[in-house]
Design an enzyme around this catalytic site. Sequence first.
Site, PDB file in Angstrom:
ATOM      1  N   ASP B  35       1.103  -1.400  -0.106  1.00 17.06           N
ATOM      2  CA  ASP B  35       0.014  -0.068   0.047  1.00 17.06           C
ATOM      3  C   ASP B  35       0.938   1.197  -0.022  1.00 17.06           C
ATOM      4  O   ASP B  35       1.836   1.330   0.615  1.00 17.06           O
ATOM      5  CB  ASP B  35      -0.842  -0.148   1.206  1.00 17.06           C
ATOM      6  N   LYS B  57      -3.553   2.276  -1.280  1.00 15.92           N
ATOM      7  CA  LYS B  57      -4.297   3.184  -1.687  1.00 15.92           C
ATOM      8  C   LYS B  57      -4.403   4.324  -0.776  1.00 15.92           C
ATOM      9  O   LYS B  57      -4.236   4.172   0.162  1.00 15.92           O
ATOM     10  CB  LYS B  57      -5.765   2.497  -1.915  1.00 15.92           C
ATOM     11  N   MET B 172      -8.301   7.433  10.301  1.00 14.95           N
ATOM     12  CA  MET B 172      -8.665   8.263   9.000  1.00 14.95           C
ATOM     13  C   MET B 172      -9.484   9.100   9.465  1.00 14.95           C
ATOM     14  O   MET B 172     -10.622   9.463   8.777  1.00 14.95           O
ATOM     15  CB  MET B 172      -9.083   7.152   8.149  1.00 14.95           C
TER      16      MET B 172
END
Lengths: 253, 253
Positions: B35, B57, B172
Amino acid sequence: QPGRVILVGAGPGEPELLTLKAVRALQSADVVLYDDLVSPDVLELARREARRVMVGKRGGRASCRQEDINELMVELARAGERVVRLKAGDPMVFGRAGEEIERLVAEGVTVEVVPGISAGIALAAALGASLTHRDAAHSLRFVTGHAKSGELDEGLDWRGLADPDTTLIVYMGGRTAGRLAARLIAEGLPPETPVAFGFGVGQRGQRLERHRLGDLVALGSVPTDQPLVIGIGKVFAAGTPAVSVPAETATVF
Amino acid sequence: QPGRVILVGAGPGEPELLTLKAVRALQSADVVLYDDLVSPDVLELARREARRVMVGKRGGRASCRQEDINELMVELARAGERVVRLKAGDPMVFGRAGEEIERLVAEGVTVEVVPGISAGIALAAALGASLTHRDAAHSLRFVTGHAKSGELDEGLDWRGLADPDTTLIVYMGGRTAGRLAARLIAEGLPPETPVAFGFGVGQRGQRLERHRLGDLVALGSVPTDQPLVIGIGKVFAAGTPAVSVPAETATVF
């Protein structure tokens, strides 16, 4: 040269699950103060000359009082020793590290923390169960199976714990498993909710079992000499594809 | 000889925070699919001959679709390759591993999972904050700052999240920090609840900040190029003694 204390997460038991940083700390230690739950294989990684002192603690057995452990660490550090305080799993997750750090810092002792793999995380890896699978859980929660009293923790928001979209990881829940399950069902969690038991997960002789929440009520308590971590939630459905687990170290039911 | 896929937790970024098992997997890999969030220092640990493929991603940037990643893994494994799927933190905590494992197992590909240190755990170590300090928290909870839509997840039990005796770790959450704080306060969490920001925690250039929940409302979003993990709860009180963090890698405000 001043001593110092490094709180090190020993992970679940398999030495390969320690971090490089944890190994480095063990290999530079003068003294290793370890919990009963730390596996002998992990202790093997310590510097050969390091003194190894078991300081506790396991339910029911005699072990050092927290105050005595704190005192010992302070004394050793003041004597210039490089102390590793080795704790099963991760020191910051149900590891009582808070009291130790407070005392050490209050005494002016340098403290560092090296994280480790907690049992719940090791359970997920062993089962191949994503704890936050998009289709099954949007929240992940860690609790203990009992309060200081040994009973269920009445202070927990049981309604919230019974959320079917939460993955629940229960540490030290062997004794209260039945009452815990009954309480969660009373709060609305379906009896058919999948449950995973991990006995000594991430250790030699690890054993994995799958149950349903309703079955735990009849089961009552789960007597075991191995550390037990319990996973509750849809992500533990038997449909979850079990990943490859070395045959000699694990049984999946 | 059949290929296989090992999902490996890369930890927060510092190579020393990988497990021995993770390093061993990287050193026996033919292909490493990683990633964007995985640090170059960690990739350095892979076998020199291993092909390194970035598959995604990061929010906002073009990256492989999940379906394409799954397909690529299946093809490589079928071609006999030893594939490491390297994910930041722990694969089973907000790592989208569920979909990958399901697909691989459905195709008969052998899968193994090697756990890693998740950002929330690294934050606790960096701050010296016990996430489950007896006097401050009896429950530890991990959520993401946004649902698939990018907005706050309305499906979460916000009342439960606002429990002052729970330690909340938000992944996040940079974009929704202000809304998240406002919502928690509306549900009853005091505005003076301590908050810790960890930018790139467990990486070179890690930055730690302490705030109060109420301040986040005005702050709105927290724009940053580094991965951000947010800790909310009494265990992050400024009184919490900060442990030793190498001066060259971290700033504590």
